[in-house]
Design a protein around this motif. Structure first.
Motif, PDB file in Angstrom:
ATOM      1  N   LEU A 218     -45.571 -11.672  35.916  1.00 46.80           N
ATOM      2  CA  LEU A 218     -44.917 -12.767  36.629  1.00 46.80           C
ATOM      3  C   LEU A 218     -45.863 -13.954  36.781  1.00 46.80           C
ATOM      4  CD1 LEU A 218     -43.050 -10.723  39.407  1.00 46.80           C
ATOM      5  CD2 LEU A 218     -42.087 -11.685  37.301  1.00 46.80           C
ATOM      6  N   LEU A 219     -47.121 -13.689  37.067  1.00 49.17           N
ATOM      7  CA  LEU A 219     -48.093 -14.773  37.188  1.00 49.17           C
ATOM      8  C   LEU A 219     -48.295 -15.502  35.864  1.00 49.17           C
ATOM      9  CD1 LEU A 219     -50.714 -12.956  39.443  1.00 49.17           C
ATOM     10  CD2 LEU A 219     -49.434 -15.016  40.071  1.00 49.17           C
ATOM     11  N   ALA A 220     -48.343 -14.732  34.784  1.00 52.11           N
ATOM     12  CA  ALA A 220     -48.535 -15.346  33.472  1.00 52.11           C
ATOM     13  C   ALA A 220     -47.355 -16.229  33.077  1.00 52.11           C
ATOM     14  CB  ALA A 220     -48.761 -14.264  32.414  1.00 52.11           C
ATOM     15  N   GLY A 221     -46.172 -15.893  33.600  1.00 54.68           N
ATOM     16  CA  GLY A 221     -44.966 -16.619  33.209  1.00 54.68           C
ATOM     17  C   GLY A 221     -44.605 -17.778  34.100  1.00 54.68           C
ATOM     18  N   SER A 222     -45.376 -18.032  35.179  1.00 52.40           N
ATOM     19  CA  SER A 222     -44.994 -19.087  36.104  1.00 52.40           C
ATOM     20  C   SER A 222     -46.222 -19.797  36.665  1.00 52.40           C
ATOM     21  CB  SER A 222     -44.167 -18.510  37.265  1.00 52.40           C
ATOM     22  OG  SER A 222     -43.986 -19.466  38.284  1.00 52.40           O
ATOM     23  N   ALA A 223     -46.368 -21.065  36.337  1.00 50.68           N
ATOM     24  CA  ALA A 223     -47.464 -21.851  36.887  1.00 50.68           C
ATOM     25  C   ALA A 223     -47.326 -21.996  38.397  1.00 50.68           C
ATOM     26  CB  ALA A 223     -47.502 -23.232  36.222  1.00 50.68           C
ATOM     27  N   ARG A 224     -46.101 -22.090  38.882  1.00 53.81           N
ATOM     28  CA  ARG A 224     -45.887 -22.233  40.330  1.00 53.81           C
ATOM     29  C   ARG A 224     -46.310 -20.972  41.072  1.00 53.81           C
ATOM     30  NH1 ARG A 224     -39.823 -23.894  41.088  1.00 53.81           N
ATOM     31  NH2 ARG A 224     -40.475 -24.147  43.275  1.00 53.81           N
ATOM     32  N   LEU A 225     -46.003 -19.794  40.508  1.00 51.96           N
ATOM     33  CA  LEU A 225     -46.435 -18.558  41.152  1.00 51.96           C
ATOM     34  C   LEU A 225     -47.957 -18.426  41.111  1.00 51.96           C
ATOM     35  CD1 LEU A 225     -43.742 -15.994  39.914  1.00 51.96           C
ATOM     36  CD2 LEU A 225     -44.029 -16.891  42.239  1.00 51.96           C
ATOM     37  N   ARG A 226     -48.578 -18.840  40.013  1.00 51.28           N
ATOM     38  CA  ARG A 226     -50.048 -18.789  39.930  1.00 51.28           C
ATOM     39  C   ARG A 226     -50.678 -19.672  40.997  1.00 51.28           C
ATOM     40  NH1 ARG A 226     -48.984 -19.103  34.470  1.00 51.28           N
ATOM     41  NH2 ARG A 226     -49.709 -21.264  34.299  1.00 51.28           N
ATOM     42  N   ALA A 227     -50.127 -20.871  41.177  1.00 48.42           N
ATOM     43  CA  ALA A 227     -50.692 -21.787  42.169  1.00 48.42           C
ATOM     44  C   ALA A 227     -50.500 -21.252  43.586  1.00 48.42           C
ATOM     45  CB  ALA A 227     -50.039 -23.162  42.032  1.00 48.42           C
ATOM     46  N   LEU A 228     -49.389 -20.566  43.816  1.00 48.72           N
ATOM     47  CA  LEU A 228     -49.063 -20.077  45.163  1.00 48.72           C
ATOM     48  C   LEU A 228     -49.759 -18.769  45.494  1.00 48.72           C
ATOM     49  CD1 LEU A 228     -47.145 -20.440  47.686  1.00 48.72           C
ATOM     50  CD2 LEU A 228     -45.553 -18.932  46.455  1.00 48.72           C
ATOM     51  N   LEU A 229     -49.812 -17.838  44.518  1.00 52.56           N
ATOM     52  CA  LEU A 229     -50.223 -16.462  44.807  1.00 52.56           C
ATOM     53  C   LEU A 229     -51.356 -15.960  43.918  1.00 52.56           C
ATOM     54  CD1 LEU A 229     -46.642 -14.962  45.214  1.00 52.56           C
ATOM     55  CD2 LEU A 229     -48.279 -15.387  47.054  1.00 52.56           C
ATOM     56  N   GLY A 230     -51.709 -16.690  42.865  1.00 57.68           N
ATOM     57  CA  GLY A 230     -52.693 -16.206  41.901  1.00 57.68           C
ATOM     58  C   GLY A 230     -54.120 -16.374  42.376  1.00 57.68           C
ATOM     59  N   PRO A 231     -55.073 -16.096  41.436  1.00 54.28           N
ATOM     60  CA  PRO A 231     -54.819 -15.943  39.994  1.00 54.28           C
ATOM     61  C   PRO A 231     -54.430 -14.540  39.543  1.00 54.28           C
ATOM     62  CG  PRO A 231     -57.170 -15.936  40.410  1.00 54.28           C
ATOM     63  CD  PRO A 231     -56.522 -16.203  41.735  1.00 54.28           C
ATOM     64  N   GLY A 232     -54.722 -13.481  40.326  1.00 53.41           N
ATOM     65  CA  GLY A 232     -54.466 -12.129  39.856  1.00 53.41           C
ATOM     66  C   GLY A 232     -53.585 -11.335  40.808  1.00 53.41           C
ATOM     67  N   PRO A 233     -53.197 -10.123  40.408  1.00 53.93           N
ATOM     68  CA  PRO A 233     -52.330  -9.282  41.241  1.00 53.93           C
ATOM     69  C   PRO A 233     -52.902  -8.988  42.622  1.00 53.93           C
ATOM     70  CG  PRO A 233     -52.355  -8.455  38.998  1.00 53.93           C
ATOM     71  CD  PRO A 233     -53.399  -9.528  39.061  1.00 53.93           C
ATOM     72  N   ARG A 234     -54.209  -8.743  42.717  1.00 52.46           N
ATOM     73  CA  ARG A 234     -54.775  -8.461  44.038  1.00 52.46           C
ATOM     74  C   ARG A 234     -54.668  -9.678  44.948  1.00 52.46           C
ATOM     75  NH1 ARG A 234     -57.190  -4.327  45.913  1.00 52.46           N
ATOM     76  NH2 ARG A 234     -57.419  -3.444  43.808  1.00 52.46           N
ATOM     77  N   TRP A 236     -52.346 -11.859  44.736  1.00 58.90           N
ATOM     78  CA  TRP A 236     -50.917 -11.937  45.055  1.00 58.90           C
ATOM     79  C   TRP A 236     -50.603 -11.123  46.289  1.00 58.90           C
ATOM     80  CZ3 TRP A 236     -46.379 -12.996  41.469  1.00 58.90           C
ATOM     81  CH2 TRP A 236     -45.161 -12.608  42.047  1.00 58.90           C
ATOM     82  N   VAL A 237     -50.921  -9.813  46.278  1.00 62.53           N
ATOM     83  CA  VAL A 237     -50.507  -8.955  47.393  1.00 62.53           C
ATOM     84  C   VAL A 237     -51.238  -9.344  48.679  1.00 62.53           C
ATOM     85  CG1 VAL A 237     -49.784  -7.042  45.913  1.00 62.53           C
ATOM     86  CG2 VAL A 237     -52.144  -7.125  46.748  1.00 62.53           C
ATOM     87  N   GLU A 238     -52.502  -9.740  48.565  1.00 60.72           N
ATOM     88  CA  GLU A 238     -53.249 -10.120  49.770  1.00 60.72           C
ATOM     89  C   GLU A 238     -52.677 -11.391  50.386  1.00 60.72           C
ATOM     90  OE1 GLU A 238     -57.298 -10.344  48.522  1.00 60.72           O
ATOM     91  OE2 GLU A 238     -57.598  -8.156  48.574  1.00 60.72           O
ATOM     92  N   ARG A 239     -52.370 -12.383  49.553  1.00 55.76           N
ATOM     93  CA  ARG A 239     -51.860 -13.650  50.077  1.00 55.76           C
ATOM     94  C   ARG A 239     -50.443 -13.490  50.626  1.00 55.76           C
ATOM     95  NH1 ARG A 239     -53.852 -18.400  45.841  1.00 55.76           N
ATOM     96  NH2 ARG A 239     -56.094 -18.136  46.227  1.00 55.76           N
ATOM     97  N   ALA A 240     -49.600 -12.760  49.906  1.00 54.65           N
ATOM     98  CA  ALA A 240     -48.215 -12.597  50.358  1.00 54.65           C
ATOM     99  C   ALA A 240     -48.133 -11.773  51.631  1.00 54.65           C
ATOM    100  CB  ALA A 240     -47.384 -11.949  49.252  1.00 54.65           C
ATOM    101  N   ALA A 241     -48.986 -10.737  51.758  1.00 52.25           N
ATOM    102  CA  ALA A 241     -48.967  -9.912  52.961  1.00 52.25           C
ATOM    103  C   ALA A 241     -49.526 -10.666  54.165  1.00 52.25           C
ATOM    104  CB  ALA A 241     -49.758  -8.628  52.729  1.00 52.25           C
ATOM    105  N   ALA A 242     -50.526 -11.511  53.940  1.00 53.83           N
ATOM    106  CA  ALA A 242     -51.161 -12.232  55.037  1.00 53.83           C
ATOM    107  C   ALA A 242     -50.321 -13.402  55.539  1.00 53.83           C
ATOM    108  CB  ALA A 242     -52.535 -12.740  54.603  1.00 53.83           C
ATOM    109  N   ASP A 243     -49.488 -13.949  54.669  1.00 54.67           N
ATOM    110  CA  ASP A 243     -48.721 -15.149  55.020  1.00 54.67           C
ATOM    111  C   ASP A 243     -47.278 -14.976  54.559  1.00 54.67           C
ATOM    112  OD1 ASP A 243     -47.636 -17.629  55.446  1.00 54.67           O
ATOM    113  OD2 ASP A 243     -49.142 -18.749  54.316  1.00 54.67           O
ATOM    114  N   PRO A 244     -46.369 -14.562  55.449  1.00 54.92           N
ATOM    115  CA  PRO A 244     -44.971 -14.350  55.053  1.00 54.92           C
ATOM    116  C   PRO A 244     -44.326 -15.579  54.412  1.00 54.92           C
ATOM    117  CG  PRO A 244     -45.381 -13.429  57.233  1.00 54.92           C
ATOM    118  CD  PRO A 244     -46.604 -14.205  56.858  1.00 54.92           C
ATOM    119  N   GLN A 245     -44.774 -16.772  54.807  1.00 53.60           N
ATOM    120  CA  GLN A 245     -44.181 -17.969  54.209  1.00 53.60           C
ATOM    121  C   GLN A 245     -44.493 -18.080  52.723  1.00 53.60           C
ATOM    122  OE1 GLN A 245     -45.454 -21.293  56.650  1.00 53.60           O
ATOM    123  NE2 GLN A 245     -43.728 -20.995  58.054  1.00 53.60           N
ATOM    124  N   ARG A 246     -45.667 -17.582  52.320  1.00 50.50           N
ATOM    125  CA  ARG A 246     -45.976 -17.563  50.882  1.00 50.50           C
ATOM    126  C   ARG A 246     -45.015 -16.623  50.149  1.00 50.50           C
ATOM    127  NH1 ARG A 246     -51.053 -19.432  48.758  1.00 50.50           N
ATOM    128  NH2 ARG A 246     -52.376 -20.325  50.386  1.00 50.50           N
TER     129      ARG A 246
END
Length: 285
Positions: A218-234, A236-246
């Motif tokens: 998903l990160l490789a396929g979306s520049a917006r997701l990379r900017a919001l949650l990337g660069p890698g899977p770890r 992603w989960v850390e940022r999304a869990a820490a900030d529900p708005q993300r």
């Protein structure tokens, strides 16, 4: 009785605490979860309540449940797990957090007409959870948990991105290892639909596999997701869990960029449906 702890069986990792392990390790055979332990169940050509616990010389399931002060199999609700609810560790953790008993029979069953995809949302723990969709001709093995009424209410409350529906057995046959075929079983359907292959089309993306690989795709396929949650899977989960708005913004991006198919082909959620049916209600006539 022989005691089989989740730790000894390698089934003690809780996906909600370690998101990249999602969906966790499921029960691989019929078993009775008692909390920290998983006791094997031996199927026979009899109803579930008469299956033997901990070998052919063990007690039948219903007397074992009664000895623990718990509901019999006939009074429990069969609920199919497509994601982490198939993990004994996740269930035990979920019920312990609410002070409930974690005594649950878990039985891998064969389900017709249903496949497992990925929900079109980012969950509160940071991972992209599994979700079912209709797949004519498919034969899928899912773990069914036999939940009592209080356990079912807790799972309903935790699955707020999903709606529990009844799959009718004539369209979606559910077959136990004993050969018994239920007249129906419950499953949780995502409110967000399922992820497709390439954005803008394609079949549903298979779910229940390597979470890190899914997030990397998903990160490789979306520049917006990379900017919001990337660069890698770890990240992603850390940022999304820490900030529900993300997580909420990531969910919007998935929909806006065409990753999501809303129609999943399963029966609609009916808020006016009668109270939850039990195994006793749903056994063959």
């Amino acid at each position: 009785m022989t005691r089989w702890t989740l730790r000894a069986l390698g089934l003690d990792v809780v996906p909600s605490l370690r998101p990249l392990t999602y969906p966790g390790r499921p029960a691989t055979g019929p078993a009775l979860l008692t909390g920290p332990e998983l006791l094997p169940l031996t199927p026979g050509p009899v109803p579930l309540g008469d299956w033997r616990v901990d070998g052919t010389d063990g007690p039948p399931l219903d007397p074992a449940l009664a000895a623990l002060g718990r509901e019999s199999a006939d009074r429990r609700h069969p609920v199919l797990a497509v994601g982490s609810n198939a993990s004994p560790a996740q269930l035990a953790h979920k019920f312990a957090a609410t002070g409930l008993s974690a005594v649950v029979p878990l039985v891998p069953v064969r389900v017709g007409g249903v496949a497992v995809g990925c929900s079109g949302h980012i969950g509160r723990y940071g991972y992209v959870a599994a979700a079912p969709y209709a797949a004519p001709g498919a034969r899928t093995t899912l773990v069914a948990g036999w939940l009592d009424g209080r356990q079912l209410a807790v799972v309903d409350a935790t699955e707020f991105n999903y709606r529990r529906i009844l799959l009718p057995g004539d369209r979606f046959p559910v077959t136990l290892p004993s050969g018994e075929r239920l007249r129906g079983a419950y499953v949780y359907v995502s409110k967000w639909g399922v992820l497709t292959g390439p954005p803008g089309g394609g079949p549903p993306r298979p779910g229940g596999g390597d979470q890190g690989a899914l997030l990397a795709t998903l990160l490789a396929g979306s520049a917006r997701l990379r900017a919001l949650l990337g660069p890698g899977p770890r990240d992603w989960v850390e940022r999304a869990a820490a900030d529900p708005q993300r997580g909420e913004e990531g969910t919007r991006i998935l929909a806006e960029e065409g990753w999501v198919e809303r129609t999943v082909g399963l029966p609609p959620y009916d808020p006016a449906a009668p109270g939850a049916l039990t195994y006793g209600d749903l056994r063959p006539l």
